[in-house]
Design a protein around this motif. Structure first.
Motif, short mmCIF file in Angstrom:
data_model
loop_
_atom_site.label_atom_id
_atom_site.label_comp_id
_atom_site.label_asym_id
_atom_site.label_seq_id
_atom_site.Cartn_x
_atom_site.Cartn_y
_atom_site.Cartn_z
N ARG A 52 0.84 -1.21 0.00
CA ARG A 52 0.00 0.00 0.00
C ARG A 52 0.88 1.26 0.00
N GLU A 53 1.92 1.25 0.81
CA GLU A 53 2.80 2.41 0.89
C GLU A 53 3.50 2.65 -0.44
N GLU A 54 4.00 1.57 -1.05
CA GLU A 54 4.69 1.70 -2.34
C GLU A 54 3.71 2.09 -3.44
N ALA A 55 2.47 1.59 -3.38
CA ALA A 55 1.47 1.95 -4.39
C ALA A 55 1.12 3.43 -4.29
N THR A 56 1.08 3.95 -3.09
CA THR A 56 0.82 5.38 -2.91
C THR A 56 1.94 6.20 -3.55
N LYS A 57 3.18 5.79 -3.30
CA LYS A 57 4.31 6.49 -3.91
C LYS A 57 4.24 6.40 -5.43
N ALA A 58 3.93 5.20 -5.94
CA ALA A 58 3.85 5.00 -7.39
C ALA A 58 2.73 5.83 -7.99
N GLY A 59 1.61 5.94 -7.28
CA GLY A 59 0.49 6.75 -7.77
C GLY A 59 0.87 8.22 -7.89
N LYS A 60 1.59 8.72 -6.90
CA LYS A 60 2.02 10.12 -6.95
C LYS A 60 3.01 10.33 -8.10
N ALA A 61 3.92 9.36 -8.29
CA ALA A 61 4.88 9.47 -9.39
C ALA A 61 4.16 9.41 -10.74
N ALA A 62 3.15 8.54 -10.85
CA ALA A 62 2.39 8.43 -12.09
C ALA A 62 1.65 9.74 -12.38
N GLY A 63 1.15 10.38 -11.34
CA GLY A 63 0.51 11.67 -11.51
C GLY A 63 1.48 12.71 -12.07
N MET A 64 2.71 12.66 -11.57
CA MET A 64 3.74 13.58 -12.08
C MET A 64 4.06 13.27 -13.54
N TYR A 65 4.13 11.99 -13.88
CA TYR A 65 4.37 11.61 -15.27
C TYR A 65 3.22 12.09 -16.16
N GLY A 66 2.01 11.94 -15.66
CA GLY A 66 0.86 12.42 -16.42
C GLY A 66 0.92 13.92 -16.65
N GLY A 67 1.26 14.65 -15.61
CA GLY A 67 1.40 16.10 -15.75
C GLY A 67 2.51 16.48 -16.72
N ALA A 68 3.62 15.74 -16.65
CA ALA A 68 4.73 16.01 -17.56
C ALA A 68 4.33 15.69 -19.01
N GLY A 69 3.55 14.61 -19.19
CA GLY A 69 3.09 14.27 -20.53
C GLY A 69 2.18 15.35 -21.10
N PHE A 70 1.29 15.86 -20.26
CA PHE A 70 0.39 16.92 -20.72
C PHE A 70 1.18 18.19 -21.05
N ALA A 71 2.14 18.52 -20.21
CA ALA A 71 2.96 19.71 -20.48
C ALA A 71 3.77 19.52 -21.77
N GLY A 72 4.27 18.31 -21.98
CA GLY A 72 4.99 18.03 -23.22
C GLY A 72 4.08 18.15 -24.43
N TYR A 73 2.86 17.64 -24.31
CA TYR A 73 1.88 17.77 -25.39
C TYR A 73 1.61 19.24 -25.72
N MET A 74 1.41 20.03 -24.69
CA MET A 74 1.15 21.46 -24.91
C MET A 74 2.35 22.13 -25.56
N THR A 75 3.55 21.74 -25.16
CA THR A 75 4.77 22.31 -25.76
C THR A 75 4.83 22.00 -27.24
N VAL A 76 4.56 20.74 -27.58
CA VAL A 76 4.59 20.34 -28.99
C VAL A 76 3.49 21.05 -29.78
N LEU A 77 2.33 21.18 -29.19
CA LEU A 77 1.23 21.87 -29.87
C LEU A 77 1.60 23.31 -30.19
N PHE A 78 2.11 24.03 -29.19
CA PHE A 78 2.45 25.44 -29.42
C PHE A 78 3.68 25.60 -30.30
N ALA A 79 4.61 24.64 -30.24
CA ALA A 79 5.76 24.69 -31.16
C ALA A 79 5.28 24.47 -32.60
N SER A 80 4.31 23.58 -32.77
CA SER A 80 3.75 23.35 -34.10
C SER A 80 3.05 24.61 -34.62
N LEU A 81 2.29 25.25 -33.74
CA LEU A 81 1.63 26.50 -34.13
C LEU A 81 2.66 27.58 -34.48
#
Length: 145
Positions: A52-81
């Protein structure tokens, strides 16, 4: 008849030893089995808590990866524009957008081909585990060999 002095500090030890000596093998085996089950349950609970403790840590890390993926998507979108707007300064808007779209199409095709070749290297069946399970089953059928 010999008289022995009564020593209260040794009496429980003697009583415990006597009751253990009088216990049958079945009772002793039952006590050992009960203790082993209790230990096993405690180990399982500890493992659950750790997972449970490790899953909590992994969940928080996955959230950070998700946020980084979204930020990367936005970067690519605006670079394309930005590329589209830059090309529009030297050519028609339609051609500029078509060039940027073609670049993304080529990138998508290259990633698809690379992903497909890597997917062919994936073997979902855990070969080593299957082999060791077969060996364990064989040993269980013939434990002396």
């Amino acid at each position: 008849m010999a008289y022995t002095a009564h020593r209260p500090d040794t009496e429980p030890e003697v009583r415990d030893r006597t009751s253990q000596d009088d216990a049958s093998i079945g009772e002793l085996l039952s006590a050992v089995t009960s203790d082993a089950q209790k230990l096993f349950r405690q180990e399982v609970e500890l493992a659950k808590a750790e997972i449970r403790e490790e899953a909590t840590k992994a969940g928080k890390a996955a959230g950070m990866y998700g946020g980084a993926g979204f930020a990367g998507y936005m970067t690519v979108l605006f670079a394309s524009l930005a590329l589209t707007f830059g090309l529009a300064n030297v050519m028609d808007w339609g051609w500029a957008a078509l060039i940027v779209t073609a670049l993304w199409g080529v990138a998508a095709a290259v990633m698809y081909v690379m992903g497909r070749s890597r997917m062919k290297q994936v073997h979902p069946k855990p070969e080593r585990t299957v082999q060791t399970l077969k060996e364990d089953a064989e040993w269980a059928r013939h434990p002396t060999s």
